[in-house]
Motif scaffolding. Structure first.
Motif, PDB file in Angstrom:
ATOM      1  N   HIS A 150       0.838  -1.193   0.000  1.00 43.03           N
ATOM      2  CA  HIS A 150       0.000   0.000   0.000  1.00 43.03           C
ATOM      3  C   HIS A 150       0.879   1.252   0.000  1.00 43.03           C
ATOM      4  CE1 HIS A 150      -3.868  -1.817   1.670  1.00 43.03           C
ATOM      5  NE2 HIS A 150      -3.006  -2.757   2.009  1.00 43.03           N
ATOM      6  N   ALA A 151       0.401   2.311  -0.640  1.00 43.51           N
ATOM      7  CA  ALA A 151       0.958   3.655  -0.470  1.00 43.51           C
ATOM      8  C   ALA A 151      -0.200   4.598  -0.203  1.00 43.51           C
ATOM      9  CB  ALA A 151       1.712   4.103  -1.726  1.00 43.51           C
ATOM     10  N   CYS A 152      -0.118   5.358   0.889  1.00 48.88           N
ATOM     11  CA  CYS A 152      -1.223   6.272   1.196  1.00 48.88           C
ATOM     12  C   CYS A 152      -0.711   7.671   1.512  1.00 48.88           C
ATOM     13  CB  CYS A 152      -2.080   5.750   2.356  1.00 48.88           C
ATOM     14  SG  CYS A 152      -1.390   5.965   4.000  1.00 48.88           S
ATOM     15  N   VAL A 153      -1.564   8.657   1.254  1.00 52.26           N
ATOM     16  CA  VAL A 153      -1.271  10.071   1.511  1.00 52.26           C
ATOM     17  C   VAL A 153      -1.590  10.353   2.977  1.00 52.26           C
ATOM     18  CG1 VAL A 153      -1.834  12.446   0.899  1.00 52.26           C
ATOM     19  CG2 VAL A 153      -1.854  10.658  -0.865  1.00 52.26           C
ATOM     20  N   LEU A 154      -0.584  10.773   3.746  1.00 54.23           N
ATOM     21  CA  LEU A 154      -0.770  10.884   5.196  1.00 54.23           C
ATOM     22  C   LEU A 154      -1.625  12.064   5.627  1.00 54.23           C
ATOM     23  CD1 LEU A 154       2.727   9.835   6.597  1.00 54.23           C
ATOM     24  CD2 LEU A 154       0.562   8.599   6.784  1.00 54.23           C
TER      25      LEU A 154
ATOM     26  N   GLN B 250      -0.706  14.437  -6.395  1.00 52.55           N
ATOM     27  CA  GLN B 250       0.742  14.475  -6.612  1.00 52.55           C
ATOM     28  C   GLN B 250       1.505  13.702  -5.542  1.00 52.55           C
ATOM     29  OE1 GLN B 250       2.232  15.600  -9.401  1.00 52.55           O
ATOM     30  NE2 GLN B 250       0.120  15.889 -10.122  1.00 52.55           N
ATOM     31  N   VAL B 251       1.067  13.801  -4.293  1.00 46.20           N
ATOM     32  CA  VAL B 251       1.739  13.037  -3.230  1.00 46.20           C
ATOM     33  C   VAL B 251       1.547  11.543  -3.450  1.00 46.20           C
ATOM     34  CG1 VAL B 251       1.828  12.534  -0.749  1.00 46.20           C
ATOM     35  CG2 VAL B 251       1.605  14.900  -1.530  1.00 46.20           C
ATOM     36  N   LEU B 252       0.323  11.141  -3.814  1.00 46.78           N
ATOM     37  CA  LEU B 252       0.073   9.724  -4.057  1.00 46.78           C
ATOM     38  C   LEU B 252       0.883   9.231  -5.255  1.00 46.78           C
ATOM     39  CD1 LEU B 252      -1.424   7.219  -3.128  1.00 46.78           C
ATOM     40  CD2 LEU B 252      -3.361   7.900  -4.567  1.00 46.78           C
ATOM     41  N   LEU B 253       0.967  10.050  -6.285  1.00 43.90           N
ATOM     42  CA  LEU B 253       1.772   9.701  -7.458  1.00 43.90           C
ATOM     43  C   LEU B 253       3.225   9.437  -7.054  1.00 43.90           C
ATOM     44  CD1 LEU B 253       2.316   9.575 -10.564  1.00 43.90           C
ATOM     45  CD2 LEU B 253       2.609  12.072 -10.467  1.00 43.90           C
TER      46      LEU B 253
END
Length: 534
Positions: A378-382, A415-418
């Motif tokens: 997973h990658a998530c925007v904090l 953009q952060v998620l990218l």
């Protein structure tokens, strides 16, 4: 008649009910809409894999169609049992960053800085590593290292080292940034939910009544004071009253829904459903925030992962015996065993995205199954800048709330998620994974940001951390003040994740337990002062 009524037996409510009933002079009633936490799927850690995608101890809500997700509806699992979502989650013990709480204080929330809340985190915690400047020992919430981590985690850590990423063996210590193992809310190889830690040992208290399968339907208001709760139990509408206070702890969805059903909120959100406005409070159901998240999944020949196959079935059968005898093995897994807090820009002060490395192929919240072995990440925007709402679908308390996280509405979130996904893929494609990484479930063109963003809009969704829908503050959109009292009403507080003014940089269970601890302290202090003045 009780002194205190707590509505919701989840991570905040379990704490409040337990702490208030420590005083034998307080009578406390806890109402929980779900059932008791008896299911073996709750207590076997990997049982979450069966509960997450289904309506097993799970409300399994859906969002409204999301413009930022190309019109898709999101999935919102929430715990429907004592312990709330702490009874069905991945058990990761994460507090967030020091910056988050200092930020809350800077918004006017006196008493909520990191230095203010750290003692409460420590009070709640029994860390099996022992107490220190950052951790507690002897608290109700047991925090442990994984008993039987899968070997594939070492590959993930080695891949991060190959990319010169910092290592971190304690995400809740002096520094959050880095890659490492998560600690878990487990004890002796079993899930240690808020209910298990705070309620189960105290159910024999004469001054504590816990009523399950009892969804609240209305807050009873007389003048400007909350005096009771109407709820449904055994097919009948019942009512109980509180001498001192009512504490709402239904979470980011159920708490604003109950307020609106009770006529507390903005008239525009209440009157169309034929409900009388009892107290105008425009912030109810506003400010919803959640961690938008993308999952990459790969097939793998490695048996150091989990998979669906004949061999995998044999592994599970063996694991059942191992867990029953020793409380070790595969069934003690949190599925997400290692992870990271990283920066999308090296000039940032704090990490702005998080990784969860998963030891199996995860596809659509495990609602889609794929044969074979594999792994995911997973990658998530904090700290998303998108803001959503929780409103009513109807005046029927049995209907689900209308949930609109408004995912990826703000371009900064995109953009952060990218950037987070691209870094995640760098790790998964590092030399350490050669020979272990097979074909991706969903191929991604890393050379095209436009193609990646389209993939994000087609597949991203929550990582299960909704907060903020009854925010704490001093402005006109605040629902509660820094004492967690509902503005303009007496005898009513909120003690759950809905009060967070901004989403913290990490998983939200431990912070919600901290909120319960702080609420209980403030309520007890007020009660003592009133007693001294009498």
């Amino acid at each position: 008649m009780y002194d205190y009524i707590v509505v919701g037996g989840g991570s905040g409510g379990s704490v409040v009910a337990s702490r208030l009933s420590e005083n034998p002079d307080h009578t406390v009633c806890l109402l929980e809409a779900g059932g008791p936490d008896k299911s073996i799927l709750i207590h076997v850690p990997l049982g979450m894999a069966a509960m997450l995608p289904r309506k097993i101890n799970n409300w399994a809500f859906e969002t409204v169609p999301q413009k930022g997700l190309n019109g898709r509806k999101g999935y919102q699992p929430r715990g429907k049992t004592l312990g709330g979502s702490s009874s069905i989650n991945a058990m990761l013990y994460v507090r967030g960053h020091k910056w988050d709480y200092d930020h809350w204080a800077s918004l006017g929330n006196e008493g909520w800085s990191y230095d203010d809340v750290l003692p409460l985190f420590k009070k709640a915690e029994n860390n099996e590593r022992g107490g220190d400047d950052f951790h507690g020992s002897g608290g109700p919430l047991n925090v442990a290292d994984l008993r039987s981590p899968m070997g594939i985690n070492n590959t993930f850590l080695e891949a991060a080292r190959q990319l010169q990423l910092p290592m971190n063996d304690d995400f809740n210590g002096a520094t959050q940034e880095g890659v490492g193992y998560y600690q878990t809310t487990q004890k002796n190889g079993e899930r240690w939910s808020a209910a298990k830690g705070y309620l189960t040992p105290n159910l024999d208290r004469q001054n504590l009544d816990v009523i399950t399968k009892a969804p609240a339907t209305k807050i009873i208001i007389e003048g400007k004071r909350a005096v009771g709760i109407q709820f449904k139990h055994n097919g009948k509408i019942k009512e109980i009253r509180a001498r001192k206070e009512i504490i709402l702890a239904g979470g980011a969805f159920a708490t604003p829904q109950l307020l609106l059903l009770s006529g507390i909120g903005a008239a525009k959100d209440i009157q169309p459903h034929g409900i009388e406005v009892v107290h105008e409070l425009p912030g109810v159901g506003e400010n919803l925030q959640d961690h938008i998240d993308y999952v990459s999944a790969y097939r793998s020949p490695s048996k150091e992962t989990m998979g669906i196959s004949l061999g995998g079935a044999v592994d599970i059968f063996k694991a059942i015996g191992q867990w029953r005898k020793e409380r070790t093995g595969m069934l003690t897994s949190t599925a997400a065993e290692t992870g990271a807090f990283l920066k999308s820009d090296p000039n940032l002060e704090i990490p702005d995205y998080q990784l969860h490395f998963v030891i199996g192929m995860l596809d659509d919240h495990a609602r889609k199954t794929n044969l074979g072995y594999g792994f995911s990440c997973h990658a998530c925007v904090l700290r998303p800048k998108s803001r959503g709402t929780v409103k009513l679908n109807s005046a029927n308390p049995s209907d689900a709330p209308r949930i609109d996280p408004n995912f990826l509405d703000h371009e900064d979130d995109v953009q952060v998620l990218l950037k987070g996904v691209k870094e995640m893929e760098r790790i998964l494609r590092a030399p350490a994974f050669e020979g272990i990484r097979g074909k991706a479930l969903y191929e991604m063109d890393l050379d095209s940001d436009e193609a990646i963003i389209e993939m994000l809009r087609n597949r991203a969704d929550t990582v299960y951390h909704p907060v903020g829908s009854c925010k704490m503050g001093t402005d006109e959109m605040a629902v509660v003040d820094p004492q967690l009292k509902v503005r303009g009403l007496e005898g009513l507080r909120i003690a759950d994740a809905s009060i967070m003014p901004t989403l913290i940089g990490g998983n939200t269970n431990a912070p919600t337990i901290m909120i319960g601890e702080k609420a209980a302290e403030m309520i007890s202090t007020d009660a003592q002062q009133q007693l001294e003045m009498a």
